[in-house]
Design a protein around this motif. Structure first.
Motif, PDB file in Angstrom:
ATOM      1  N   THR A 184      40.060  43.562  39.398  1.00  0.00           N
ATOM      2  CA  THR A 184      40.368  42.200  38.961  1.00  0.00           C
ATOM      3  C   THR A 184      41.798  41.804  39.320  1.00  0.00           C
TER       4      THR A 184
ATOM      5  N   LEU B  88      38.100  39.308  32.786  1.00  0.00           N
ATOM      6  CA  LEU B  88      38.302  38.940  34.188  1.00  0.00           C
ATOM      7  C   LEU B  88      37.213  39.525  35.081  1.00  0.00           C
TER       8      LEU B  88
ATOM      9  N   PHE C 102      44.815  39.474  38.015  1.00  0.00           N
ATOM     10  CA  PHE C 102      45.270  38.719  36.852  1.00  0.00           C
ATOM     11  C   PHE C 102      45.778  37.331  37.239  1.00  0.00           C
TER      12      PHE C 102
ATOM     13  N   ARG D 109      41.540  46.384  31.772  1.00  0.00           N
ATOM     14  CA  ARG D 109      40.876  45.546  32.764  1.00  0.00           C
ATOM     15  C   ARG D 109      40.331  46.428  33.877  1.00  0.00           C
TER      16      ARG D 109
ATOM     17  N   PRO E 189      33.187  37.052  34.970  1.00  0.00           N
ATOM     18  CA  PRO E 189      33.332  35.589  35.050  1.00  0.00           C
ATOM     19  C   PRO E 189      32.032  34.837  34.797  1.00  0.00           C
TER      20      PRO E 189
ATOM     21  N   ALA F  18      39.637  33.668  30.350  1.00  0.00           N
ATOM     22  CA  ALA F  18      40.769  33.385  31.241  1.00  0.00           C
ATOM     23  C   ALA F  18      41.612  32.238  30.694  1.00  0.00           C
TER      24      ALA F  18
ATOM     25  N   SER G 283      44.227  35.271  38.780  1.00  0.00           N
ATOM     26  CA  SER G 283      43.081  34.360  38.770  1.00  0.00           C
ATOM     27  C   SER G 283      42.974  33.544  37.491  1.00  0.00           C
ATOM     28  N   ILE G 284      43.753  33.869  36.461  1.00  0.00           N
ATOM     29  CA  ILE G 284      43.658  33.103  35.214  1.00  0.00           C
ATOM     30  C   ILE G 284      44.309  31.732  35.350  1.00  0.00           C
TER      31      ILE G 284
ATOM     32  N   GLY H 228      42.853  42.210  29.750  1.00  0.00           N
ATOM     33  CA  GLY H 228      42.195  41.359  30.737  1.00  0.00           C
ATOM     34  C   GLY H 228      40.731  41.700  30.923  1.00  0.00           C
TER      35      GLY H 228
END
Length: 431
Positions: free
Chosen positions: A394, A196, A396, A390, A199, A369, A398-399, A193
């Motif tokens: 962050t 992330l 995850f 990651r 962005p 993402a 949010s993907i 990730g």
């Protein structure tokens, strides 16, 4: 079954151990990146011997140091596996490092070279068996050539470890088909990730990068490129940009980079002309004929942040017209900005071109993402999604995956259907 992941909430220093009642294998054994810890607590023989005790094999997704950097600490009794071209790159790297003058470093690098030379290799889509664990490597696109994800099958469960991968490279085209037709649904997805935490970072395809490079190189007769010396797709982007210029200019570099480019031409270049680098010239500051030819016809030179290239630039830049000279920085911006990831040697290299055109032209080696979401949907994990590689901050979720998949994200120790997941962010856990 037990899945133990060292340092899951940081980028770099990766290690995943998967154990059944009778067999253990490890995926990646990486060194911390400088931003994580100046001194890696795992970087000593006794700790690695303890971490790898009882392990049947160690398999590497690719050759970046944050995934392979502790390989030289592994006891000789444990076999280590890597892709066939990746092995050659690791060996050539340590062969180069063995030439450093410092005696202490030289001895360590010679040991690493011997260890790398003894690594075993695997082939894409060919299953390896270690006790009751079966592992099948599948090729992925990343900023290291010959990178793989691993499908692990044991005790009736399927686990996919993605390693580092992306969806915007030349070699990314097979990702979706691989997941659909070879991997299918899994029980557990262990997935990177990296992006992330970035962005705002612009992600362009390698083709788009090549097109922009072509525009800039076409109006500058002399181009100096600072990119990863082993990232075949990035090197190909600049080679392809160079070849679009009429008349085509020579590719210039040093003996190490030439060896890497020749290796890529002999392997990937046989499959696609995109990765055939053709004739590459080795720069020699004492070769006046070569220098005159370069000045007359123009050139593209791959450079690195080393004293050797400082010497090259000391000889070349004073005799090149400033307005016709271009420097392209094509690596992560974090290396040349203030902060714990800053690389002063990279900054020093760029400072050579203070009077020239400087262009920052890069795209990430990691999945966006959108691509992470696609992988989650295609594999539709039945039990768990374990994000690794990651930043701790962050999320995850949010993907944009479905609520049902979000519920399967694991960020702490957890047990399910005979699988114990142990996340060890700082200390090491003996199996």
């Amino acid at each position: 079954m037990q899945i133990t992941i060292q340092r899951p909430t940081q980028i770099g220093g990766q290690m995943t151990r998967i154990s059944t009642h009778s067999t253990s294998i490890i995926i990646d054994l990486g060194h911390n990146l400088p931003s994580n810890d100046d001194k890696d607590a795992l970087d000593n023989d006794s700790t690695i011997a303890e971490l790898t005790q009882g392990c049947s094999a160690i398999l590497y997704t690719h050759y970046h140091g944050d995934h392979i950097g502790l390989f030289h600490r592994v006891p000789d009794s444990i076999p280590q596996y890597i892709g066939p071209v990746a092995k050659q790159i690791v060996c050539r790297k340590y062969q180069q490092l063995c030439c450093l003058p410092e005696k202490e470093c030289s001895a360590a690098f010679k040991h690493a070279f011997r260890t790398a030379s003894n690594m075993k290799i695997f082939q894409a889509k060919q299953t390896l068996h270690f006790g009751d664990i079966a592992i099948t490597p599948y090729f992925v696109s990343h900023s290291a050539y010959d990178s793989y994800m691993f499908l692990i099958e044991a005790e009736g469960k399927k686990i996919l470890h993605t390693g580092d991968f992306r969806g915007h490279g030349y070699l990314s085209k097979g990702l979706e088909a691989t997941l659909k037709y070879f991997v299918g649904q899994v029980d557990v997805l262990i997935i990177e990730g990296t992006m992330l935490a970035r962005p705002e970072e612009k992600v362009r395809t390698e083709m788009e990068l090549c097109q922009e490079a072509t525009k800039q190189m076409n109006v500058h007769k002399y181009s100096f490129i600072h990119c990863s010396s082993t990232d075949i797709e990035r090197l190909a982007s600049f080679k392809n940009a160079n070849n679009r210029i009429i008349p085509k200019r020579a590719l210039i570099t040093d003996a190490f980079q030439k060896d890497i480019l020749d290796l890529f031409s002999r392997t990937a270049g046989k499959q696609s002309s995109c990765f055939d680098f053709g004739q590459v010239f080795t720069y020699n500051e004492h070769n006046q004929k070569l220098k005159e030819w370069m000045i007359t016809n123009g050139f593209t030179m791959f450079v690195r942040a080393t004293p050797k290239f400082h010497s090259y630039l000391d000889h070349l830049l004073p005799i090149l017209p400033a307005t016709e000279t271009l420097f392209i920085y094509s690596m992560w911006n974090g290396y040349i900005t203030n902060g714990s990831t800053q690389n002063t040697e990279y900054i020093r290299l760029q400072e050579y071109f203070a009077n020239n055109k400087i262009l920052h032209l890069h795209t990430s080696g990691h999945a966006t993402a959108e691509v992470l979401r696609k992988v989650c949907n295609l594999t539709n994990p039945r039990l768990a999604i374990i994000p690794i590689h990651r930043e701790k901050s962050t999320d995850f979720k949010s993907i944009g995956i479905s609520p049902s998949l979000q519920e399967k994200i694991i960020t702490q120790d957890y047990s399910m259907e005979g699988i114990d997941v142990i996340l060890a962010p700082t200390s090491h856990t003996r199996q």
